[in-house]
Write an enzyme that holds these catalytic residues in place. Structure first.
Site, PDB file in Angstrom:
ATOM      1  N   ARG A 260       0.838  -1.624   0.031  1.00 58.01           N
ATOM      2  CA  ARG A 260       0.231  -0.102  -0.116  1.00 58.01           C
ATOM      3  C   ARG A 260       0.787   1.116   0.175  1.00 58.01           C
ATOM      4  NH1 ARG A 260      -0.577  -2.949   4.480  1.00 58.01           N
ATOM      5  NH2 ARG A 260       0.022  -3.013   6.156  1.00 58.01           N
ATOM      6  N   GLU A 345      -5.975  -0.857   6.541  1.00 52.20           N
ATOM      7  CA  GLU A 345      -4.594  -1.841   6.505  1.00 52.20           C
ATOM      8  C   GLU A 345      -3.636  -1.849   6.892  1.00 52.20           C
ATOM      9  OE1 GLU A 345      -4.202  -4.887   3.066  1.00 52.20           O
ATOM     10  OE2 GLU A 345      -2.843  -4.196   2.873  1.00 52.20           O
ATOM     11  N   HIS A 376     -25.299  14.519  -0.294  1.00 48.29           N
ATOM     12  CA  HIS A 376     -26.934  13.952  -0.939  1.00 48.29           C
ATOM     13  C   HIS A 376     -27.416  13.177  -0.987  1.00 48.29           C
ATOM     14  CE1 HIS A 376     -27.749  18.415  -2.794  1.00 48.29           C
ATOM     15  NE2 HIS A 376     -26.822  18.501  -3.554  1.00 48.29           N
TER      16      HIS A 376
HETATM   17  O1  F6P Z   1      -3.940  -8.740   0.509  1.00 47.66           O
HETATM   18  C1  F6P Z   1      -3.522  -7.906   0.755  1.00 47.66           C
HETATM   19  C2  F6P Z   1      -2.502  -7.674   0.644  1.00 47.66           C
HETATM   20  O2  F6P Z   1      -1.899  -8.474   0.546  1.00 47.66           O
HETATM   21  C3  F6P Z   1      -1.851  -6.038   0.276  1.00 47.66           C
HETATM   22  O3  F6P Z   1      -1.457  -5.500   1.061  1.00 47.66           O
HETATM   23  C4  F6P Z   1      -1.418  -5.879  -0.688  1.00 47.66           C
HETATM   24  O4  F6P Z   1      -1.645  -4.762  -1.391  1.00 47.66           O
HETATM   25  C5  F6P Z   1      -1.831  -6.550  -2.367  1.00 47.66           C
HETATM   26  O5  F6P Z   1      -2.705  -8.320  -1.130  1.00 47.66           O
HETATM   27  C6  F6P Z   1      -1.776  -6.784  -3.692  1.00 47.66           C
HETATM   28  O6  F6P Z   1      -0.543  -7.776  -2.950  1.00 47.66           O
HETATM   29  P1  F6P Z   1      -0.009  -8.283  -4.506  1.00 47.66           P
HETATM   30  O7  F6P Z   1       1.268  -6.918  -4.704  1.00 47.66           O
HETATM   31  O8  F6P Z   1       1.498  -9.063  -3.695  1.00 47.66           O
HETATM   32  O9  F6P Z   1      -0.821  -8.799  -5.860  1.00 47.66           O
END
Ligand code: F6P
Length: 540
Positions: A260, A345, A376
């Site tokens: 993230r 997260e 709204h």
């Molecule tokens: O399921 C959570 C997660 O691990 C997130 O933290 C991450 O951004 C997403 O899945 C996608 O993961 P990846 O980039 O390994 O496909």
């Protein structure tokens, strides 16, 4: 008295005053706001004066941050210490945008590799945008980014936010494993002029790999060598090679970039293709301006720190369970979704770093919509519901549509009006006067007036900036990243793992053969068994 006890005392004191009382001090707006000004971004102004935080409360919040070891934790993050203790990793997304100098992780300078990967991304993006990288049918017209969570939300949110700067091929984002998503995106684009980007840090995420295989099969119907039109963004080169992607078309990064937090590096490739390398650099620069501010400003004048401490006051001290993010900026329509992952997260955790259970609430539920649409829809509850929802408004001084400046002024007036209405409210006497003017009398006047009372005293913050540019977006996202970090430090949790997503993934693997009927649904709970039976009966 410990820091939390001091804040509980501040809470008690705040119960006897209204936010509007605090404006008896004519300097309040200036003193309860932070401005950051830099040539790259222009000014960013964060106003938290419409909260029930007084000078004593702010001092207690800052004491709490200091006692939590904020400054040493912050320096540990920036210097590459393994602060993500449950995964044994450093946390260095900031290195992707602070490109000068060196930074050692486990005795090795990681910056040459970061710069080299960025340079490869730039040359790839330029070649694609200028038509030197082509598909079987000629110039690439469409780019499809397949990824989920952090491998989707960042570039998808930013591509919309920076639409006025979008001069590259069309960009599409596929995340959901629901076949409807990829079907609807691929329907109507030409496989011979499409580039598919498979974005996955781990390259094991089942949604992404399923969508990537579907996209490859779609392309293989008309393109002899689909691998030439595939790119991978991942930390797992063995897996990208096994999928058949040419290593020259793989942009790698290290495990110290959390999903993230990853849009600043290779996961941002689709954005770079859309807006061009120069604008992408400006986006990185804006974030690095916020990084430097976070690293150097005094806590009371530190925007991410104060945004975080306002959050702590509302969630952990006053106990408000939610937080609304309300961009009065249509192009930030996906910012609330992006922040849901970033904040929930990261800080949706009930166990502290040492394994003990938290004695205070974890991070809040985050939700939002662009204004004025939300007005709204759900603002009714925000103004008159029984829960208090702290609101975070965002507003640019200027739009990108000078010919429609009157729209923008109306938008701005609405944003300011909502914040004011939340704080000041409307008393029963005022409501009665209104209803009296409309001809109501006696008991009916009182009954009607009660529905029109706004309790007010509801807190909000407002972030204003000149215009949504790449640099400004970078600064805003970095602001929220550091806010999440500070809140995590105060909570004493690890903001950089996400074990809470694992159990559902494991159970999905177990349930798949029961859903497809290759295994009986024995041993599951009664509800799940009955639902599987119903779905099978309906022809799943
Ligand atoms: O399921 C959570 C997660 O691990 C997130 O933290 C991450 O951004 C997403 O899945 C996608 O993961 P990846 O980039 O390994 O496909």
């Amino acid at each position: 008295m410990d820091n939390w006890a001091a804040l509980r005392a501040c809470k008690q004191a705040s119960a006897t005053r209204r936010i509007t009382d605090l404006f008896d001090d004519p300097a309040r707006a200036a003193e309860f706001s932070v401005t950051l000004s830099d040539a790259a971004t222009g000014p960013v102004h964060f106003d938290y004066s419409k909260t029930n935080i007084d000078a004593e409360t702010r001092a207690a919040l800052i004491d709490l941050a200091e006692a939590s070891g904020l400054e040493s934790r912050r320096n540990a993050m920036f210097s590459g210490e393994k602060i993500n203790v449950t995964e044994g990793r450093a946390v260095l997304h900031t290195a992707l945008r602070n490109l000068d100098g060196s930074l050692e992780v486990e005795g090795e300078d990681v910056m040459p590799e970061v710069r080299a990967t960025l340079a490869r991304m730039e040359s790839f993006a330029r070649d694609l945008r200028d038509g030197r990288i082509r598909g079987a049918g000629g110039r690439i017209t469409d780019v499809v980014n397949i990824g989920i969570g952090g491998s989707d939300l960042g570039p998808a949110m930013a591509a919309i936010a920076l639409a006025p700067f979008h001069d590259g091929p069309r960009c599409h984002f596929v995340s959901n494993v629901d076949g409807a998503h990829i079907h609807d995106v691929l329907d109507g684009i030409d496989p011979e002029t499409t580039l598919v980007i498979v974005a996955s840090k781990t390259f094991t995420t089942v949604e992404t790999m399923t969508n990537a295989e579907t996209a490859r099969a779609w392309m293989a119907r008309t393109v002899r060598d689909p691998a030439r039109q595939f790119v991978a963004l991942s930390t797992a080169q063995d897996k990208t090679t096994a999928f058949g992607i040419d290593p020259a078309r793989v942009f790698g990064f290290e495990d110290w970039v959390g999903g993230r937090y990853s849009m600043w590096g290779p996961i941002g490739l689709s954005l770079m293709i859309a807006i061009g390398p120069m604008n992408f650099h400006a986006f990185l620069k804006g974030a690095s301006v916020m990084d430097q501010h976070f690293l150097t400003a005094d806590l009371a004048q530190n925007m991410p720190v104060m945004l975080a401490l306002v959050g702590v006051w509302h969630r952990q001290v006053l106990g408000y369970p939610t937080r609304a993010v309300l961009p009065y900026d249509q192009r930030l329509a996906r910012l609330p979704a992006y922040l849901q992952q970033l904040e929930m997260e990261s800080n949706g955790k009930r166990v502290a770093m040492d394994g003990s259970e938290l004695e205070i609430p974890s991070g809040p539920v985050v939700f939002g919509e662009p204004g004025t649409n939300g007005q709204h829809a759900f603002y009714q509850l925000i103004h008159q519901g029984t829960d208090i929802v702290p609101c975070e408004f965002l507003l640019a001084a200027k739009s990108h549509e000078p010919a429609l400046a009157h729209h923008h002024r109306l938008l701005a007036a609405n944003c300011l009006a909502q914040a004011e209405a939340l704080m000041t409210g409307r008393s029963l006497d005022e409501a009665k006067a209104l209803m009296k003017a409309k001809g109501f009398k006696g008991a009916e006047l009182t009954r009607q007036a009660k529905h029109r009372v706004f309790p007010g005293n509801r807190p909000s913050t407002t972030l204003v900036y000149p215009q949504l540019t790449p640099a400004m977006l970078g600064a805003i996202v970095a602001l929220y990243e550091h806010r999440v970090f500070v809140e995590g430090v105060v909570l004493g949790i690890n903001s950089f793992d996400q074990w809470g997503v694992e159990l559902g993934k494991e159970l999905a693997v177990q349930l798949l053969p029961m859903v497809d009927g290759s295994k009986p649904a024995e041993g599951r709970d009664g509800s799940t068994q009955a639902l599987i039976a119903a779905l099978r009966e309906m022809g799943i």
